[in-house]
Design a protein around this motif. Structure first.
Motif, short mmCIF file in Angstrom:
data_model
loop_
_atom_site.label_atom_id
_atom_site.label_comp_id
_atom_site.label_asym_id
_atom_site.label_seq_id
_atom_site.Cartn_x
_atom_site.Cartn_y
_atom_site.Cartn_z
N TYR A 6 1.18 4.21 11.14
CA TYR A 6 0.66 2.87 10.85
C TYR A 6 0.17 2.78 9.41
O TYR A 6 0.36 1.77 8.72
N PHE A 7 -0.48 3.86 8.92
CA PHE A 7 -0.93 3.89 7.53
C PHE A 7 0.25 3.71 6.58
O PHE A 7 0.20 2.90 5.64
N LEU B 117 -7.36 4.15 8.41
CA LEU B 117 -6.05 3.97 9.05
C LEU B 117 -5.61 5.35 9.55
O LEU B 117 -4.86 6.06 8.89
N ASN C 14 -7.41 -4.64 5.14
CA ASN C 14 -6.31 -3.71 4.86
C ASN C 14 -6.02 -3.61 3.37
O ASN C 14 -5.66 -2.53 2.87
#
Length: 293
Positions: free
Chosen positions: A272-273, A267, A240
């Motif tokens: 969520y991104f 993502l 990430n």
């Protein structure tokens, strides 16, 4: 340590390989160019500016310009050599090699000053002991000698290959520094190094534990434990971090929408991104983009 800007190619003066089957001592000289030696066998006893070195199989050693050097004893030896100049190469002191390794290999910030990504940090002297890596370096150097002695336009190609060699030597050296506080077996550390490459090449798609197990023929939990001990990050956290670093680059350099940026870095869910981006950057993608205007 030498800092070499990678956005400028070195000027290659000479590339070759020599094999001394009878004891030989390096001659005395003082030149105005850098000389990189990579030892294949035997020993070379040499001093530079009064400092003594004993070079053996697997050693990479850099002679610097305008410093007198000469052999101190006769020995048989085989080695590759590269003579070059570079307009912007600098000798630098690195106080904390482990921190530098984390900043380069793991792309971590530090001391409020980011490392310039185009700079390659090359050790003056380093020994590589892993057989597989040595064979790789010998193969690269052998090809480089053949390339250099080919047609004249090969000189630019040779310079490009030399730049690749700098990066590989630097990466191996920094990876050793990164691992220095962790007593792990060589096989696991080689896989960890390969895993870093795998992540950077595949961050834009979903990477599951099963993918990593299949790619590296290993148990994911064990690999994650080794990865965490050496890097300080879990594999997921590191993936990430790589994604968010690339997202920032896209937001800096393009007019893509936030949703498109998230999709391109792996993502896909915009919510969520944004959540992950804020966790790593301290602000949402829209806030970050707004600061760029």
């Amino acid at each position: 340590m030498l800092a070499i800007p990678m956005d400028t190619l070195s000027t290659i003066k000479l590339v070759g390989y020599v094999s001394y089957k009878t004891p030989w001592r390096h001659f005395r000289r003082n030149v105005n160019e850098y000389i990189l030696y990579f030892m294949k066998s035997g020993e070379m006893h040499i001093q530079e500016n009064g400092v003594q070195y004993i070079l053996k199989k697997g050693d990479s050693f850099m002679l610097e310009p305008n410093l007198e050097h000469e052999g101190t004893a006769k020995h048989t030896c085989d080695y590759y050599y590269i003579h070059f100049t570079h307009p912007e190469i600098q000798s630098v002191e690195v106080e904390d090699l482990h921190t530098l390794a984390r900043r380069i290999l793991l792309e971590e910030g530090g001391s409020g000053t980011p490392i310039e990504p185009s700079i390659c940090y090359l050790p003056k002297y380093v020994r590589f002991a892993t057989s597989s890596r040595l064979q790789h370096f010998y193969h690269v150097l052998s090809e480089m000698v053949q390339l250099y002695h080919g047609r004249s336009y090969n000189r630019t190609l040779t310079a490009m290959r030399v730049s690749e060699l700098y990066i590989e030597i630097s990466r191996e050296y920094l990876m050793t520094a990164l691992q220095s506080n962790h007593q792990k077996n060589t096989k696991s550390l080689i896989k960890l190094n390969a895993l870093l490459d795998f992540i950077h090449l595949n961050y834009a798609r979903k990477i599951s534990g099963a993918d990593i197990e299949q790619e590296f023929a290993c148990n994911f939990d064990y690999m994650n434990r080794v990865f965490s001990q050496v890097t300080g990050h879990t594999i997921t956290k590191y993936i990430n971090q790589v994604r968010i670093n690339h997202a920032k680059e896209l937001l800096d350099a393009t007019h893509l929408s936030i949703g498109e940026v998230g999709y391109l870095v792996g993502l896909e869910d915009p919510y969520y991104f944004s959540k992950v981006f804020k966790k790593y950057v301290g602000m949402s993608p829209s806030e970050y983009k707004g600061e760029l205007i």
